[in-house]
Design a protein around this motif. Structure first.
Motif, PDB file in Angstrom:
ATOM      1  N   GLU A 201      22.548  -0.219 -14.522  1.00 21.58           N
ATOM      2  CA  GLU A 201      23.668  -1.157 -14.431  1.00 21.58           C
ATOM      3  C   GLU A 201      23.198  -2.471 -13.787  1.00 21.58           C
ATOM      4  N   VAL A 202      22.349  -2.325 -12.763  1.00 19.86           N
ATOM      5  CA  VAL A 202      21.793  -3.518 -12.106  1.00 19.86           C
ATOM      6  C   VAL A 202      21.018  -4.348 -13.124  1.00 19.86           C
ATOM      7  N   PHE A 203      20.183  -3.664 -13.862  1.00 20.39           N
ATOM      8  CA  PHE A 203      19.316  -4.334 -14.837  1.00 20.39           C
ATOM      9  C   PHE A 203      20.151  -5.110 -15.860  1.00 20.39           C
ATOM     10  N   VAL A 204      21.202  -4.428 -16.362  1.00 19.75           N
ATOM     11  CA  VAL A 204      22.047  -5.063 -17.388  1.00 19.75           C
ATOM     12  C   VAL A 204      22.725  -6.302 -16.807  1.00 19.75           C
TER      13      VAL A 204
ATOM     14  N   GLU B 292       0.841  -1.198   0.000  1.00 21.79           N
ATOM     15  CA  GLU B 292       0.000   0.000   0.000  1.00 21.79           C
ATOM     16  C   GLU B 292       0.880   1.252   0.000  1.00 21.79           C
ATOM     17  N   GLY B 293       0.555   2.198  -0.825  1.00 18.37           N
ATOM     18  CA  GLY B 293       1.222   3.497  -0.823  1.00 18.37           C
ATOM     19  C   GLY B 293       2.586   3.513  -1.489  1.00 18.37           C
ATOM     20  N   GLU B 294       2.952   2.468  -2.181  1.00 22.32           N
ATOM     21  CA  GLU B 294       4.265   2.475  -2.839  1.00 22.32           C
ATOM     22  C   GLU B 294       4.133   2.576  -4.358  1.00 22.32           C
ATOM     23  N   ILE B 295       5.227   3.085  -4.947  1.00 21.91           N
ATOM     24  CA  ILE B 295       5.321   3.039  -6.412  1.00 21.91           C
ATOM     25  C   ILE B 295       6.219   1.856  -6.727  1.00 21.91           C
ATOM     26  N   HIS B 296       5.605   0.849  -7.341  1.00 20.25           N
ATOM     27  CA  HIS B 296       6.355  -0.368  -7.642  1.00 20.25           C
ATOM     28  C   HIS B 296       6.610  -0.428  -9.147  1.00 20.25           C
ATOM     29  N   ILE B 297       7.881  -0.563  -9.466  1.00 19.92           N
ATOM     30  CA  ILE B 297       8.241  -0.612 -10.888  1.00 19.92           C
ATOM     31  C   ILE B 297       8.388  -2.066 -11.318  1.00 19.92           C
ATOM     32  N   LEU B 298       7.696  -2.419 -12.404  1.00 17.18           N
ATOM     33  CA  LEU B 298       7.877  -3.747 -12.991  1.00 17.18           C
ATOM     34  C   LEU B 298       8.723  -3.536 -14.241  1.00 17.18           C
ATOM     35  N   ALA B 299       9.977  -3.939 -14.144  1.00 16.51           N
ATOM     36  CA  ALA B 299      10.919  -3.633 -15.224  1.00 16.51           C
ATOM     37  C   ALA B 299      11.250  -4.888 -16.017  1.00 16.51           C
ATOM     38  N   GLY B 300      11.496  -4.692 -17.288  1.00 15.93           N
ATOM     39  CA  GLY B 300      11.867  -5.825 -18.142  1.00 15.93           C
ATOM     40  C   GLY B 300      12.023  -5.364 -19.569  1.00 15.93           C
ATOM     41  N   LEU B 301      12.727  -6.177 -20.359  1.00 13.74           N
ATOM     42  CA  LEU B 301      12.888  -5.853 -21.781  1.00 13.74           C
ATOM     43  C   LEU B 301      11.538  -5.986 -22.490  1.00 13.74           C
ATOM     44  N   ASN B 302      11.484  -5.523 -23.722  1.00 15.61           N
ATOM     45  CA  ASN B 302      10.266  -5.753 -24.517  1.00 15.61           C
ATOM     46  C   ASN B 302      10.056  -7.252 -24.661  1.00 15.61           C
ATOM     47  N   GLY B 303       8.838  -7.707 -24.422  1.00 13.10           N
ATOM     48  CA  GLY B 303       8.549  -9.140 -24.556  1.00 13.10           C
ATOM     49  C   GLY B 303       8.872  -9.936 -23.300  1.00 13.10           C
TER      50      GLY B 303
ATOM     51  N   GLU C 287      14.157   6.998 -10.582  1.00 14.47           N
ATOM     52  CA  GLU C 287      13.657   8.320 -10.182  1.00 14.47           C
ATOM     53  C   GLU C 287      12.413   8.231  -9.294  1.00 14.47           C
ATOM     54  N   ILE C 288      11.489   7.342  -9.652  1.00 13.18           N
ATOM     55  CA  ILE C 288      10.207   7.364  -8.916  1.00 13.18           C
ATOM     56  C   ILE C 288       9.915   6.080  -8.141  1.00 13.18           C
ATOM     57  N   GLY C 289      10.658   4.996  -8.391  1.00 11.18           N
ATOM     58  CA  GLY C 289      10.282   3.698  -7.810  1.00 11.18           C
ATOM     59  C   GLY C 289      10.673   3.557  -6.348  1.00 11.18           C
ATOM     60  N   ASP C 290       9.725   3.068  -5.538  1.00 11.42           N
ATOM     61  CA  ASP C 290      10.061   2.679  -4.161  1.00 11.42           C
ATOM     62  C   ASP C 290      10.663   1.276  -4.168  1.00 11.42           C
ATOM     63  N   ARG C 291      10.088   0.456  -5.038  1.00 12.01           N
ATOM     64  CA  ARG C 291      10.628  -0.894  -5.206  1.00 12.01           C
ATOM     65  C   ARG C 291      10.612  -1.246  -6.690  1.00 12.01           C
ATOM     66  N   VAL C 292      11.529  -2.132  -7.042  1.00 15.35           N
ATOM     67  CA  VAL C 292      11.632  -2.527  -8.451  1.00 15.35           C
ATOM     68  C   VAL C 292      11.652  -4.054  -8.530  1.00 15.35           C
ATOM     69  N   THR C 293      10.841  -4.591  -9.451  1.00 13.77           N
ATOM     70  CA  THR C 293      10.903  -6.034  -9.729  1.00 13.77           C
ATOM     71  C   THR C 293      11.349  -6.194 -11.175  1.00 13.77           C
TER      72      THR C 293
ATOM     73  N   GLU D 182      14.713 -10.460  -9.919  1.00 10.05           N
ATOM     74  CA  GLU D 182      15.139  -9.668  -8.757  1.00 10.05           C
ATOM     75  C   GLU D 182      14.005  -8.777  -8.282  1.00 10.05           C
ATOM     76  N   SER D 183      14.058  -8.418  -6.998  1.00 11.38           N
ATOM     77  CA  SER D 183      13.087  -7.463  -6.473  1.00 11.38           C
ATOM     78  C   SER D 183      13.675  -6.775  -5.253  1.00 11.38           C
ATOM     79  N   GLY D 184      13.434  -5.490  -5.138  1.00  8.77           N
ATOM     80  CA  GLY D 184      13.925  -4.742  -3.982  1.00  8.77           C
ATOM     81  C   GLY D 184      13.874  -3.256  -4.258  1.00  8.77           C
ATOM     82  N   SER D 185      14.271  -2.477  -3.267  1.00  8.59           N
ATOM     83  CA  SER D 185      14.291  -1.033  -3.505  1.00  8.59           C
ATOM     84  C   SER D 185      15.486  -0.715  -4.402  1.00  8.59           C
ATOM     85  N   PRO D 186      15.477   0.417  -5.102  1.00  6.59           N
ATOM     86  CA  PRO D 186      16.615   0.737  -5.976  1.00  6.59           C
ATOM     87  C   PRO D 186      17.935   0.716  -5.205  1.00  6.59           C
ATOM     88  N   GLY D 187      17.920   1.229  -3.987  1.00  2.44           N
ATOM     89  CA  GLY D 187      19.145   1.260  -3.174  1.00  2.44           C
ATOM     90  C   GLY D 187      19.634  -0.146  -2.857  1.00  2.44           C
TER      91      GLY D 187
END
Lengths: 405, 252
Positions: free
Chosen positions: B241-244, B38-49, B208-214, B223-228
Motif C-alpha cells: 500500500e505504501v509503494f502504491v 552493516e548486517g542489514e537486509i536492504h530492499i531496493l524496490a521499484g517498478l520494472n524500469g 517479509e525480509i527487509g530491515d529497510r526499504v528504499t 522514500e527510505s525507511g524500515s517497513p514499520g
C-alpha cells in the motif's frame, strides 16, 4: 596477467567446447570426410564417362588404313580417365550424334603420299562435352605424332634426292628450351619434384583460408554468445581482468581453430592427391604451415574479438567478422594464381599492410628456403595478433557488455 | 554517529547520493540516494524500469555513474581502488545463467579458480549454500530447472563469504519452496553480520525480509525507511500500500 586465471578460463572453454559434439563434428569431422569424398565422388563420376568413337575411313587407301589403325590402337589405350570404345564405319550414315566421329576423307592417302600435299581429318563432336573434348585432344596428339613421322619421311626423301645426309629431328627442332629451377626446398630439389613442391606451397598457402573461418565462429560465440546466454556478466565480476578473460577465450579458440584448420588442410591435400595432383610436402613446409596457422588463428581471433565486443548480437558479430573473412579469401585465393615476388614493389608493400598476407609470404619464403624471411613474416603475424588482442581487451568493458542488452 | 556530506554514516557499507546515469542518450538514473548498513537486509524496490538494476550495477562496479557520490565498502566503485574490495562483494544478476554443458560442480570449480584462494573450501561452501545434492551437482547444469540454476548461482555468489551481497530479483521466476529457501538463507546471512542489498518489485518479499526499504521510481529515490516506519508514515497496512501511494503520488 595471472596464468592460473587464464588456465581456468581456458579449461572451462575447452571443456565447454569439447562437449559441443555437433559443432566439433561440423567443424573438424565433416571437412575430413567431405573434401576427400568430393574428390572420390567427382573422380568416380569422371571415370565412369564413356565415349563411343566412330572412325569413318572414306579413303580406303593404304595410308588411310595405317592412319586409322594407329588411331584406333592409340584411343583404345584410354583417354585421360575417359573410357573409349572405338568402332569402324564406312560412312557417317547411322552414326549417333552423341558419339565422336572421325572422318578420313577421300584423297587423304594421295595427298599425304606427295612430297608437299596436305590433307585434313574431320572430327565431329557435340559442343560443350568435356569427355568429347578429351577425345579431340587425344586425336590431336595422335595426329601430331603421325604428322611428325610423315614430315621426317618427306625430309628423308628430299635429302636422298639432293644427295645430302640430314638428321630429321635436328632439322625440325634446331633450338630447344630446358627448364631448370632456382632454390626450391623439398626432396631432390629439381625437375618434377620441384614443381610438386611449388604446387604444394600454393595449395598450403590457399589452405590458410580455412584457418580463418572456425576462428571467427568460435570467438564470436565465446564472447557475444556468452553474453546472450547470460553468463558473461557474472564472469566479469570475478577477479579475472578483461585481458585475462579474453586471453583465455582466444587461447581456447586457438586450440580448436588449429585442430579445425589441420582437419581442413588434411582434407584439402587429400582432395588434391585424390584428384591426381602430385604434392610434395617437405617437413619445413609443414612446420611453417603449422606456425602460420597458429598465428593466423590468434590474429583472426583478435580481430574477431575487437568486432565481437562491439557487437550487440552474435549475428552482427559474425556478419562483421565475415568482412575479415572476405579479405582473407582475397589474399589466399590470389596465392593460388599470383606470384607475390613478381608484383610491383608498391603493390607488395600495400598488400603487406594486410596482416593475412604475411601467412602466405611465410609459406612461400619457406619454399624459397629463405628462413630469415619466414621468421620476419611470422613475427609480423604475432605482433598483429597481440595488437588486436590488446585493442579488444581495452574495448571489453563491463559497461559495454551490459549496455548492449 | 558521524555522517558524511550525503548524510550516510561513515561506516555504512553502501552510500549513494544524487547518482545519475544515462544510457544511450536516455537518463536512467536522475538522483538515487541509498544507504546500506552493516548486517542489514536492504530492499531496493521499484517498478520494472525504475533503475534498480542500473543502480546495483553501479554499486558492483560494472557500470560507471555519470554524476553523484558513491562509496561501496569505503571505495568509489568507479575508481581505480575498487579492485581492492571487488572480491568482498557477491553479486547475482537477475537473469544470470550457468554454463549448461558443464556439471554443477564444474561450474562451482570454475568460479572458485577465478576468485582465487582455497578452491576446496570455496567449493564446499558453494555446495552448502546451494543446497544441491552431490547427484545433482554431478549432472550437467543444462538439465537443471530454473530454481536449481538459481540455487547453484546463489551458492557460487556466496562461496567467497562476501561482506556485501547484492541480489537482483533473487526470487523472480522460482517456485514457492525455492523462494522460501532463499528467504531463509538471506535471514541467516544477515544474522551473521553480512549486508544484503536485494532488488525486487515484490512488496510482500520486502515486508517479509527487509530491515529497510528504499523505493525508487523513474531513476529517483522517493522514500527510505524500515517497513514499520514507512507504513506509519503513510498510514498504510502493508508495504504494498505504501509503494502504491508513493508511486501514484508522483504520477499524480
Amino acid at each position: 596477467m595471472r596464468h592460473s586465471v587464464v588456465r581456468a578460463i581456458l579449461w572451462k572453454e575447452l571443456l565447454d567446447l569439447s562437449r559441443d559434439y555437433k559443432t566439433l563434428a561440423y567443424v573438424i569431422l565433416l571437412p575430413l570426410l567431405a573434401l576427400p569424398g568430393l574428390a572420390v565422388f567427382a573422380g568416380g563420376l569422371y571415370s565412369t564417362q564413356s565415349v563411343v568413337v566412330y572412325i569413318v575411313d572414306e579413303d580406303g587407301s593404304g595410308v588411310s588404313r595405317a592412319f586409322v589403325e594407329g588411331l584406333a590402337e592409340f584411343l583404345g589405350r584410354g583417354v585421360g580417365g575417359v573410357s573409349v570404345e572405338v568402332r569402324m564405319a564406312g560412312s557417317l550414315e547411322g552414326v549417333p550424334v552423341t558419339s565422336v566421329a572421325i572422318v578420313v576423307p577421300q584423297g587423304f592417302g594421295s595427298s599425304l603420299e606427295s612430297i608437299d600435299g596436305r590433307a585434313e581429318v574431320r572430327v565431329l563432336v557435340l559442343p560443350g562435352s568435356p569427355a568429347a573434348d578429351r577425345v579431340v585432344s587425344a586425336v590431336n596428339s595422335y595426329v601430331f605424332r603421325f604428322e611428325r613421322a610423315l614430315v621426317e619421311h618427306r625430309i628423308g626423301v628430299l635429302a636422298e634426292r639432293a644427295g645430302l645426309a640430314v638428321d630429321a629431328p635436328g632439322f625440325l627442332d634446331p633450338l630447344s628450351v630446358r627448364r631448370e629451377f632456382w632454390i626450391v626446398g623439398g626432396p631432390g630439389g629439381g625437375g618434377a619434384v620441384a614443381e610438386e613442391v611449388a604446387l604444394s606451397a600454393r595449395v598450403v598457402a590457399f589452405s590458410l583460408f580455412f584457418v580463418v573461418n572456425p576462428a571467427i565462429v568460435f570467438v564470436s560465440d565465446s564472447i557475444v554468445g556468452e553474453r546472450e546466454r547470460k553468463t558473461l556478466e557474472k564472469l566479469l565480476l570475478t577477479r579475472a581482468t578483461r585481458l585475462e578473460v579474453l586471453t583465455g577465450k582466444i587461447l581456447a579458440t586457438t586450440v580448436l581453430g588449429v585442430a579445425a584448420a589441420a582437419a581442413d588442410s588434411i582434407a584439402l591435400v587429400s582432395f588434391f592427391a585424390l584428384s591426381g595432383y602430385g604434392l610434395a610436402l617437405s617437413p619445413l613446409l609443414v612446420l611453417v604451415w603449422a606456425l602460420s596457422a597458429i598465428l593466423l588463428v590468434l590474429l583472426t581471433a583478435g580481430i574477431s574479438a575487437v568486432i565481437s565486443v562491439r557487437s550487440e548480437t552474435i549475428r552482427s558479430a559474425q556478419s562483421g567478422s565475415f568482412l575479415v573473412l572476405m579479405v582473407a579469401l582475397a589474399i589466399y585465393f590470389s596465392s593460388l594464381a599470383v606470384d607475390f615476388t613478381a608484383l610491383p614493389r608498391s603493390v607488395l608493400i600495400a598488400l603487406q599492410v594486410i596482416p593475412f598476407t604475411h601467412a602466405s609470404l611465410a609459406v612461400f619464403s619457406a619454399v624459397y628456403g629463405d628462413l630469415g624471411d619466414v621468421a620476419l613474416h611470422l613475427a609480423v603475424l604475432a605482433l598483429s595478433a597481440a595488437l588486436f588482442l590488446l585493442v579488444a581487451a581495452r574495448s571489453f568493458s563491463g559497461e559495454r557488455v551490459v549496455m548492449f542488452r | 554517529m558521524d555522517k558524511n556530506h550525503c548524510g550516510c554514516s561513515y561506516d555504512s557499507v553502501v552510500c549513494l547520493c544524487g547518482v545519475e546515469k544515462s544510457i544511450k542518450g536516455r537518463q536512467v538514473l536522475r538522483g538515487v540516494d541509498l544507504e546500506v548498513d552493516e548486517g542489514e537486509i536492504h530492499i531496493l524496490a521499484g517498478l520494472n524500469g525504475a533503475g534498480k538494476t542500473t543502480t546495483v550495477r553501479i554499486i558492483v562496479g560494472l557500470v560507471v555513474r555519470d554524476g553523484g557520490f558513491a562509496r561501496v565498502l569505503g571505495e568509489d566503485p568507479g575508481g581505480g581502488g575498487f579492485g581492492r574490495v571487488r572480491g568482498m562483494i557477491g553479486y547475482l544478476p537477475e537473469d544470470a545463467s550457468v554454463y549448461d554443458r558443464l556439471t554443477g560442480l564444474e561450474n562451482i570449480e570454475f568460479y572458485a579458480r577465478l576468485y582465487g584462494g582455497p578452491v576446496e573450501e570455496m567449493v564446499e561452501r558453494a555446495m552448502m549454500y546451494s543446497g544441491l545434492s552431490i547427484e545433482d551437482l554431478s549432472r550437467r547444469a543444462g538439465g537443471y530447472s530454473k530454481g536449481m540454476k538459481r540455487r547453484l548461482l546463489l551458492g557460487i555468489t556466496l562461496m567467497t563469504e562476501p561482506s556485501l551481497v547484492v541480489l537482483d530479483e533473487p526470487t523472480s521466476g522460482i517456485d514457492p519452496i525455492a523462494s522460501h529457501r532463499v528467504k531463509r538463507l538471506l535471514r541467516r546471512l544477515a544474522a551473521k553480520g553480512r549486508s544484503l542489498l536485494v532488488t525486487t518489485h515484490d512488496m510482500r518479499l520486502a515486508e517479509e525480509i527487509g530491515d529497510r526499504v528504499t523505493i525508487i521510481h523513474r531513476g529517483s529515490t522517493l522514500e527510505s525507511g524500515s517497513p514499520g516506519e514507512l507504513m506509519d508514515r503513510y498510514g498504510a497496512e502493508s508495504l504494498e500500500e505504501v509503494f502504491v501511494r508513493v508511486v501514484e503520488g508522483v504520477e499524480a
